[in-house]
Motif scaffolding. Structure first.
Motif, mmCIF file in Angstrom:
data_model
loop_
_atom_site.group_PDB
_atom_site.id
_atom_site.type_symbol
_atom_site.label_atom_id
_atom_site.label_comp_id
_atom_site.label_asym_id
_atom_site.label_seq_id
_atom_site.Cartn_x
_atom_site.Cartn_y
_atom_site.Cartn_z
ATOM 1 N N PHE A 97 0.195 13.895 -4.189
ATOM 2 C CA PHE A 97 -0.099 13.037 -3.029
ATOM 3 C C PHE A 97 -1.574 13.598 -2.554
ATOM 4 N N SER A 98 -2.433 12.390 -2.119
ATOM 5 C CA SER A 98 -3.773 12.870 -1.887
ATOM 6 C C SER A 98 -4.040 13.958 -0.762
ATOM 7 N N SER A 99 -2.911 13.685 0.331
ATOM 8 C CA SER A 99 -3.138 15.026 1.295
ATOM 9 C C SER A 99 -2.749 16.318 0.638
ATOM 10 N N ARG A 100 -2.240 16.507 -0.448
ATOM 11 C CA ARG A 100 -2.049 17.805 -0.911
ATOM 12 C C ARG A 100 -3.314 18.126 -1.632
ATOM 13 N N TYR A 101 -3.926 17.414 -2.303
ATOM 14 C CA TYR A 101 -5.152 17.541 -2.868
ATOM 15 C C TYR A 101 -6.259 18.133 -1.881
ATOM 16 N N ASP A 102 -6.145 17.488 -0.625
ATOM 17 C CA ASP A 102 -7.025 17.740 0.287
ATOM 18 C C ASP A 102 -6.956 19.098 0.946
ATOM 19 N N TYR A 103 -5.496 19.365 0.927
ATOM 20 C CA TYR A 103 -4.968 20.668 1.568
ATOM 21 C C TYR A 103 -5.369 21.806 0.495
ATOM 22 N N ALA A 104 -5.253 21.477 -0.701
ATOM 23 C CA ALA A 104 -5.428 22.612 -1.669
ATOM 24 C C ALA A 104 -6.810 22.956 -1.660
ATOM 25 N N GLU A 149 -1.560 32.062 -1.159
ATOM 26 C CA GLU A 149 -0.208 32.091 -1.350
ATOM 27 C C GLU A 149 0.229 32.715 0.279
ATOM 28 N N PHE A 150 -0.447 33.690 0.603
ATOM 29 C CA PHE A 150 -0.345 34.247 1.821
ATOM 30 C C PHE A 150 -0.829 33.443 3.204
ATOM 31 N N GLU A 151 -1.630 32.776 2.769
ATOM 32 C CA GLU A 151 -2.295 31.970 4.066
ATOM 33 C C GLU A 151 -1.897 30.580 4.025
ATOM 34 N N GLY A 152 -1.313 29.840 3.109
ATOM 35 C CA GLY A 152 -0.940 28.423 2.724
ATOM 36 C C GLY A 152 0.227 28.167 3.695
ATOM 37 N N LYS A 158 -24.153 17.503 -9.569
ATOM 38 C CA LYS A 158 -24.375 16.639 -8.463
ATOM 39 C C LYS A 158 -23.982 17.380 -7.064
ATOM 40 N N CYS A 159 -24.875 17.133 -5.940
ATOM 41 C CA CYS A 159 -24.420 17.665 -4.558
ATOM 42 C C CYS A 159 -23.858 16.652 -3.785
ATOM 43 N N HIS A 160 -22.694 16.844 -3.455
ATOM 44 C CA HIS A 160 -22.065 15.754 -2.745
ATOM 45 C C HIS A 160 -22.039 15.815 -1.162
ATOM 46 N N LYS A 161 -21.788 14.717 -0.382
ATOM 47 C CA LYS A 161 -21.687 14.876 0.816
ATOM 48 C C LYS A 161 -20.773 15.759 1.556
ATOM 49 N N ASN A 162 -19.738 15.943 0.991
ATOM 50 C CA ASN A 162 -18.605 16.967 1.511
ATOM 51 C C ASN A 162 -17.804 17.143 0.411
ATOM 52 N N ILE A 163 -16.936 18.212 0.552
ATOM 53 C CA ILE A 163 -15.913 18.432 -0.298
ATOM 54 C C ILE A 163 -14.829 17.645 -0.839
ATOM 55 N N TYR A 164 -14.660 16.410 0.135
ATOM 56 C CA TYR A 164 -13.807 15.440 -0.254
ATOM 57 C C TYR A 164 -14.303 14.632 -1.101
ATOM 58 N N ASP A 165 -15.904 14.487 -1.022
ATOM 59 C CA ASP A 165 -16.291 13.508 -2.145
ATOM 60 C C ASP A 165 -16.479 14.170 -3.442
ATOM 61 N N VAL A 192 -9.278 22.369 0.693
ATOM 62 C CA VAL A 192 -9.784 23.083 2.061
ATOM 63 C C VAL A 192 -9.399 24.578 2.079
ATOM 64 N N LEU A 193 -8.024 24.817 1.514
ATOM 65 C CA LEU A 193 -7.500 26.214 1.625
ATOM 66 C C LEU A 193 -8.398 27.126 0.898
ATOM 67 N N ILE A 194 -8.823 26.694 -0.354
ATOM 68 C CA ILE A 194 -9.548 27.540 -1.299
ATOM 69 C C ILE A 194 -10.763 27.615 -0.716
ATOM 70 N N HIS A 195 -11.417 26.543 -0.377
ATOM 71 C CA HIS A 195 -12.793 26.706 0.087
ATOM 72 C C HIS A 195 -12.936 27.502 1.501
ATOM 73 N N GLY A 196 -12.126 27.852 1.979
ATOM 74 C CA GLY A 196 -11.861 28.572 3.192
ATOM 75 C C GLY A 196 -11.808 30.142 2.824
ATOM 76 N N ILE A 197 -10.856 30.321 1.556
ATOM 77 C CA ILE A 197 -10.965 31.625 1.128
ATOM 78 C C ILE A 197 -12.149 31.898 0.568
ATOM 79 N N LEU A 198 -12.641 31.072 -0.328
ATOM 80 C CA LEU A 198 -14.088 31.601 -0.862
ATOM 81 C C LEU A 198 -15.137 31.926 0.173
ATOM 82 N N GLN A 199 -15.238 31.158 1.301
ATOM 83 C CA GLN A 199 -16.166 31.588 2.494
ATOM 84 C C GLN A 199 -15.946 33.035 2.833
ATOM 85 N N SER A 200 -14.646 33.400 3.121
ATOM 86 C CA SER A 200 -14.469 34.764 3.341
ATOM 87 C C SER A 200 -14.968 35.870 2.522
#
Length: 317
Positions: free
Chosen positions: A185-192, A216-219, A159-166, A194-202
């Motif tokens: 904690f939910s904030s750690r899931y979100d942080y994790a 590990e370097f950017e987090g 399924k295509c979701h509205k965003n990565i949080y969904d 978003v961090l990997i999503h940004g790296i994949l886009q690079s």
């Protein structure tokens, strides 16, 4: 685990199948570079797949290759699993229309991709997957797969979701992430995510391990315990006390933090680097597990105080 470059693939296709097939390959690749429609769908699945692979294996995934928009007949996402000598190629279609249909061309492209993988990648097994965002389309497509391909290739619903949080909330992605991070904690899931999503886009990676090493370097700090690089060891004088009392306590290293649980009821933690700063006079006085736990509490309290006063330096005396 070296991969063929663009020119090698094109030359192989031209020499093996002729100019017409070579031109078709180049047009597929050109279309992939220019097609921004559906790119978010590919990105979501890529994010999901990376976490799925990272959570699957206990090692650091240096033998798990990830590639996007390769010069291939199935070119959206490629995952090479050298652990299982298997290559997975995904063609993503974020559509419920005819553009997502399994066609004769799909069959031909899947066959050609398998031959390329065998000849240039040295992979014994290839699985080609038509990835679609409509569940009914996936069902109808599976009925169209030629019998000769059914054991190896398939159509998969994602399924295509509205965003990565969904995506995190509504799939088992959260379960994969929980195996890799140091708390839930939910904030750690979100942080994790978003961090990997940004790296994949690079796009600056080859292996799954590369992706999490960048994290590990950017987090600062990276939430991913599994991929943290550390040569920290429990000091010998501490180990002697732990081993002597091992019948009623458990202990373990979480990156650079030692955790000790007594009688399954009381838990104390201490940073290894802080333990190593303890003076020899204090070490000689600590003989029992009770004295060691008291020292842990003292060191941790001191560490907290130091963090609140970063200009103050000192050690446990």
């Amino acid at each position: 685990m070296s991969q063929p470059d663009k020119d090698e693939v094109i030359a192989f296709v031209q020499n093996t199948y002729g100019d017409n097939v070579k031109k078709k390959l180049e047009n597929i690749h050109r279309g992939g570079d220019n097609n921004y429609k559906g790119r978010e769908y590919e990105n979501q699945f890529l994010l999901y797949r990376v976490f799925e692979v990272a959570a699957k294996y206990s090692h650091n995934c240096e033998n798990q290759i990830i590639e996007t928009q390769a010069v291939s007949f199935v070119d959206d996402i490629c995952h090479i699993d050298y652990e299982e000598d298997t290559k997975y190629n995904y063609q993503a279609k974020n559509s419920s229309l005819v553009s997502a249909d399994w066609t004769r061309e799909t069959t031909e492209r899947f066959k050609l991709q398998r031959e390329i993988d065998r000849a240039l990648y040295g992979i014994s097994r290839t699985h080609n997957i038509l990835l679609v965002s409509d569940s009914q389309k996936a069902i109808s497509n599976k009925a169209k797969i030629p019998l000769e391909l059914q054991a190896q290739d398939t159509c998969q619903y994602f399924k295509c979701h509205k965003n990565i949080y969904d995506l995190v909330t509504n799939t088992d992605l959260k379960q994969h992430i929980s195996k890799l991070i140091d708390d839930t904690f939910s904030s750690r899931y979100d942080y994790a995510v978003v961090l990997i999503h940004g790296i994949l886009q690079s796009g600056n990676y080859t292996t799954v391990n590369d992706i999490f090493c960048q994290a590990e370097f950017e987090g600062r700090p990276s939430p991913f315990i599994k991929f943290r690089k550390s040569e920290v060891q429990i000091p010998e004088w501490v180990m002697q006390i732990l081993i002597k009392n091992s019948h009623y306590l458990s202990y373990g290293l979480n990156y650079d933090v030692l955790t000790v649980t007594v009688n399954q009821s009381f838990t104390a933690t201490c940073n290894i680097s802080s333990l190593n700063k303890v003076s020899s006079e204090v070490r000689e006085k600590v003989q029992s597990i009770q004295e060691l736990i008291a020292l842990f509490l003292s060191i941790t309290g001191s560490d907290i105080e130091q963090s609140l006063k970063p200009s103050t330096k000192g050690e446990v005396k």
